[in-house]
Design a protein around this motif. Structure first.
Motif, PDB file in Angstrom:
ATOM      1  N   ALA A  39       0.836  -1.212   0.000  1.00 48.02           N
ATOM      2  CA  ALA A  39       0.000   0.000   0.000  1.00 48.02           C
ATOM      3  C   ALA A  39       0.868   1.259   0.000  1.00 48.02           C
ATOM      4  CB  ALA A  39      -0.926  -0.008   1.216  1.00 48.02           C
ATOM      5  N   GLN A  40       1.914   1.245   0.805  1.00 41.51           N
ATOM      6  CA  GLN A  40       2.809   2.412   0.867  1.00 41.51           C
ATOM      7  C   GLN A  40       3.542   2.620  -0.452  1.00 41.51           C
ATOM      8  OE1 GLN A  40       2.360   0.051   3.128  1.00 41.51           O
ATOM      9  NE2 GLN A  40       3.018   0.657   5.187  1.00 41.51           N
ATOM     10  N   THR A  50       8.112  10.916   0.587  1.00 43.54           N
ATOM     11  CA  THR A  50       8.978  11.828   1.327  1.00 43.54           C
ATOM     12  C   THR A  50       9.963  11.029   2.173  1.00 43.54           C
ATOM     13  OG1 THR A  50       7.540  11.943   3.267  1.00 43.54           O
ATOM     14  CG2 THR A  50       7.068  13.467   1.447  1.00 43.54           C
ATOM     15  N   ALA A  51      10.953  11.726   2.710  1.00 43.49           N
ATOM     16  CA  ALA A  51      11.911  11.080   3.607  1.00 43.49           C
ATOM     17  C   ALA A  51      11.202  10.496   4.819  1.00 43.49           C
ATOM     18  CB  ALA A  51      12.988  12.076   4.027  1.00 43.49           C
ATOM     19  N   ASN A  52      10.192  11.200   5.307  1.00 44.54           N
ATOM     20  CA  ASN A  52       9.435  10.697   6.462  1.00 44.54           C
ATOM     21  C   ASN A  52       8.678   9.421   6.111  1.00 44.54           C
ATOM     22  OD1 ASN A  52      10.232  12.679   8.286  1.00 44.54           O
ATOM     23  ND2 ASN A  52       8.572  14.072   7.697  1.00 44.54           N
ATOM     24  N   ASP A  53       8.163   9.328   4.883  1.00 48.57           N
ATOM     25  CA  ASP A  53       7.477   8.107   4.454  1.00 48.57           C
ATOM     26  C   ASP A  53       8.425   6.923   4.535  1.00 48.57           C
ATOM     27  OD1 ASP A  53       5.053   9.358   3.881  1.00 48.57           O
ATOM     28  OD2 ASP A  53       5.663   9.837   1.826  1.00 48.57           O
ATOM     29  N   PHE A  54       9.621   7.084   3.990  1.00 48.11           N
ATOM     30  CA  PHE A  54      10.588   5.985   3.986  1.00 48.11           C
ATOM     31  C   PHE A  54      11.047   5.641   5.396  1.00 48.11           C
ATOM     32  CE2 PHE A  54      11.259   7.459  -0.479  1.00 48.11           C
ATOM     33  CZ  PHE A  54      10.899   6.279  -1.095  1.00 48.11           C
ATOM     34  N   ARG A  55      11.209   6.653   6.240  1.00 54.79           N
ATOM     35  CA  ARG A  55      11.619   6.368   7.617  1.00 54.79           C
ATOM     36  C   ARG A  55      10.555   5.592   8.365  1.00 54.79           C
ATOM     37  NH1 ARG A  55      14.759  11.390   7.235  1.00 54.79           N
ATOM     38  NH2 ARG A  55      12.900  12.667   7.609  1.00 54.79           N
ATOM     39  N   ARG A  56       9.279   5.911   8.131  1.00 56.38           N
ATOM     40  CA  ARG A  56       8.195   5.149   8.768  1.00 56.38           C
ATOM     41  C   ARG A  56       8.146   3.713   8.253  1.00 56.38           C
ATOM     42  NH1 ARG A  56       5.275  10.095   8.384  1.00 56.38           N
ATOM     43  NH2 ARG A  56       4.488   9.473   6.329  1.00 56.38           N
ATOM     44  N   MET A  57       8.345   3.548   6.962  1.00 58.25           N
ATOM     45  CA  MET A  57       8.250   2.220   6.355  1.00 58.25           C
ATOM     46  C   MET A  57       9.335   1.278   6.859  1.00 58.25           C
ATOM     47  SD  MET A  57       7.421   3.584   2.498  1.00 58.25           S
ATOM     48  CE  MET A  57       7.763   2.048   1.641  1.00 58.25           C
ATOM     49  N   TYR A  58      10.519   1.814   7.098  1.00 51.71           N
ATOM     50  CA  TYR A  58      11.670   0.962   7.418  1.00 51.71           C
ATOM     51  C   TYR A  58      12.240   1.250   8.798  1.00 51.71           C
ATOM     52  CZ  TYR A  58      11.323  -0.101   2.482  1.00 51.71           C
ATOM     53  OH  TYR A  58      10.855  -0.508   1.247  1.00 51.71           O
ATOM     54  N   SER A  77      18.562   6.971   0.467  1.00 49.63           N
ATOM     55  CA  SER A  77      19.803   7.507   1.019  1.00 49.63           C
ATOM     56  C   SER A  77      19.585   8.876   1.660  1.00 49.63           C
ATOM     57  CB  SER A  77      20.860   7.607  -0.087  1.00 49.63           C
ATOM     58  OG  SER A  77      22.088   8.076   0.430  1.00 49.63           O
ATOM     59  N   GLN A  78      18.689   9.664   1.076  1.00 54.07           N
ATOM     60  CA  GLN A  78      18.362  10.956   1.672  1.00 54.07           C
ATOM     61  C   GLN A  78      17.603  10.785   2.983  1.00 54.07           C
ATOM     62  OE1 GLN A  78      16.264  12.953  -1.472  1.00 54.07           O
ATOM     63  NE2 GLN A  78      18.088  13.136  -2.760  1.00 54.07           N
ATOM     64  N   ALA A  79      16.753   9.765   3.048  1.00 51.32           N
ATOM     65  CA  ALA A  79      15.999   9.500   4.277  1.00 51.32           C
ATOM     66  C   ALA A  79      16.899   8.907   5.360  1.00 51.32           C
ATOM     67  CB  ALA A  79      14.838   8.555   3.986  1.00 51.32           C
ATOM     68  N   PHE A  80      17.903   8.134   4.937  1.00 56.67           N
ATOM     69  CA  PHE A  80      18.832   7.497   5.874  1.00 56.67           C
ATOM     70  C   PHE A  80      20.262   7.857   5.465  1.00 56.67           C
ATOM     71  CE2 PHE A  80      15.045   4.817   5.524  1.00 56.67           C
ATOM     72  CZ  PHE A  80      14.654   4.711   6.853  1.00 56.67           C
ATOM     73  N   PRO A  81      20.690   9.071   5.747  1.00 61.05           N
ATOM     74  CA  PRO A  81      21.995   9.552   5.255  1.00 61.05           C
ATOM     75  C   PRO A  81      23.192   8.778   5.777  1.00 61.05           C
ATOM     76  CG  PRO A  81      21.033  11.098   6.836  1.00 61.05           C
ATOM     77  CD  PRO A  81      19.967  10.104   6.519  1.00 61.05           C
ATOM     78  N   GLU A  82      23.042   8.039   6.871  1.00 61.41           N
ATOM     79  CA  GLU A  82      24.158   7.265   7.416  1.00 61.41           C
ATOM     80  C   GLU A  82      24.273   5.887   6.777  1.00 61.41           C
ATOM     81  OE1 GLU A  82      26.310   8.709   9.429  1.00 61.41           O
ATOM     82  OE2 GLU A  82      25.061  10.493   9.184  1.00 61.41           O
ATOM     83  N   ALA A  83      23.277   5.503   5.988  1.00 63.99           N
ATOM     84  CA  ALA A  83      23.283   4.165   5.396  1.00 63.99           C
ATOM     85  C   ALA A  83      24.371   4.031   4.338  1.00 63.99           C
ATOM     86  CB  ALA A  83      21.917   3.868   4.775  1.00 63.99           C
ATOM     87  N   LYS A  84      24.976   2.863   4.287  1.00 71.17           N
ATOM     88  CA  LYS A  84      25.957   2.568   3.252  1.00 71.17           C
ATOM     89  C   LYS A  84      25.245   1.996   2.026  1.00 71.17           C
ATOM     90  CE  LYS A  84      29.799   1.883   6.438  1.00 71.17           C
ATOM     91  NZ  LYS A  84      30.916   1.009   6.871  1.00 71.17           N
ATOM     92  N   ILE A  85      25.864   2.193   0.860  1.00 69.15           N
ATOM     93  CA  ILE A  85      25.249   1.796  -0.407  1.00 69.15           C
ATOM     94  C   ILE A  85      26.102   0.721  -1.064  1.00 69.15           C
ATOM     95  CG2 ILE A  85      24.508   2.585  -2.689  1.00 69.15           C
ATOM     96  CD1 ILE A  85      24.306   5.428  -1.378  1.00 69.15           C
TER      97      ILE A  85
END
Length: 273
Positions: A39-40, A50-58, A77-85
């Protein structure tokens, strides 16, 4: 979120998901996204996220892998700037052959047929059709709902463009370009993890995911099949009831059938109707 795998499907994404799980990372791949977050994602496909959407989802997820996340790696990556790719790659010809083989495996899989045709949550959601037709680079053949791979030069172009874009845009200090054939050492070094005393996994070999769906993480494959069986049972019940009512209303007896014909003929002769 600690890890975003930006490599597209058939570059070892199922394998790296298993490796991350062995390292203790809670990982969401294609199946988990479809089952838990359809649904999301449908909303994101239509209106953007939005970044907030992704942060809520994960919120409680450590890593994301495969479709559709690999195409939204930049937003994640913008929602989780500390994440490695991690960009998983492989030889182009090998990648295409693997993709084509998996499509063939899916088309010959009874499990896939059940899930595609009778799992209501699968074929009524915008998520499923969007991912299948655009992000998995295939089209559906109707009415069989079997998949057909798109043009090879077109796919090769998309594959090269995606990999080039990730390598150009991702921060160099947070990016690992990785082949799963390299095993534990470069992966663990990049993540700062100790190499586990376990063999490096090799999942979805030769596109075998269609055969292995019943053993996927959190038994999502089993849940889909269970939903499909419930749907089939409902269809069978409705069909049986419909046939029963038809039997009640329609004179199957030969004598009653002939008598009814005579009645209609007689009424037509008398009334002209």
């Amino acid at each position: 979120m600690k890890v975003i795998v930006a490599g597209i499907a058939k570059t070892g994404t199922t394998t790296i998901a298993s490796a991350l799980n062995l390292l203790g990372y809670s990982t969401y791949g294609y199946i988990e996204n479809q089952y838990f977050l359809h649904a999301q994602w449908s909303k994101i496909f239509k209106n953007g996220g939005t970044a907030n959407d992704f942060r809520r989802m994960y919120t409680d997820v450590d890593a994301v892998v495969d479709t559709p996340c690999c195409y939204y790696w930049e937003e994640l990556s913008q929602a989780f700037p500390e994440a490695k790719i991690i960009l998983t790659i492989r030889d182009e010809e090998s990648w295409y052959r693997s993709l084509a083989h998996q499509i063939d495996m899916a088309n010959s899989s009874f499990i896939y047929w059940i899930m595609s045709n009778f799992t209501l949550s699968a074929f009524t959601q915008h998520y499923y059709s969007r991912v299948r037709d655009e992000y998995l680079l295939t089209v559906a053949r109707w009415p069989s709902r079997k998949l057909k791979i798109k043009d090879k030069p077109y796919l090769m172009k998309l594959y090269r463009e995606h990999n080039f874009y990730v390598q150009m845009k991702a921060p160099k200090d947070k990016l690992l370009v990785y082949k799963v054939s390299e095993g534990w050492e470069p992966l663990c070094k990049f993540l700062g993890e100790e190499i586990p005393n376990k063999p490096f996994p090799h999942e979805n070999k030769d596109g075998s995911r269609a055969k292995n769906m019943l053993t996927t993480k959190k038994n999502v494959g089993r849940k889909y099949v269970r939903h499909a069986l419930i749907s089939l049972g409902g269809f069978a019940l409705v069909g049986s009831y419909t046939l029963y009512k038809c039997y009640q209303l329609w004179p199957f007896s030969y004598t009653r059938y002939v008598a009814r014909i005579h009645y209609f003929i007689f009424r037509h002769l008398i009334t002209g109707k």
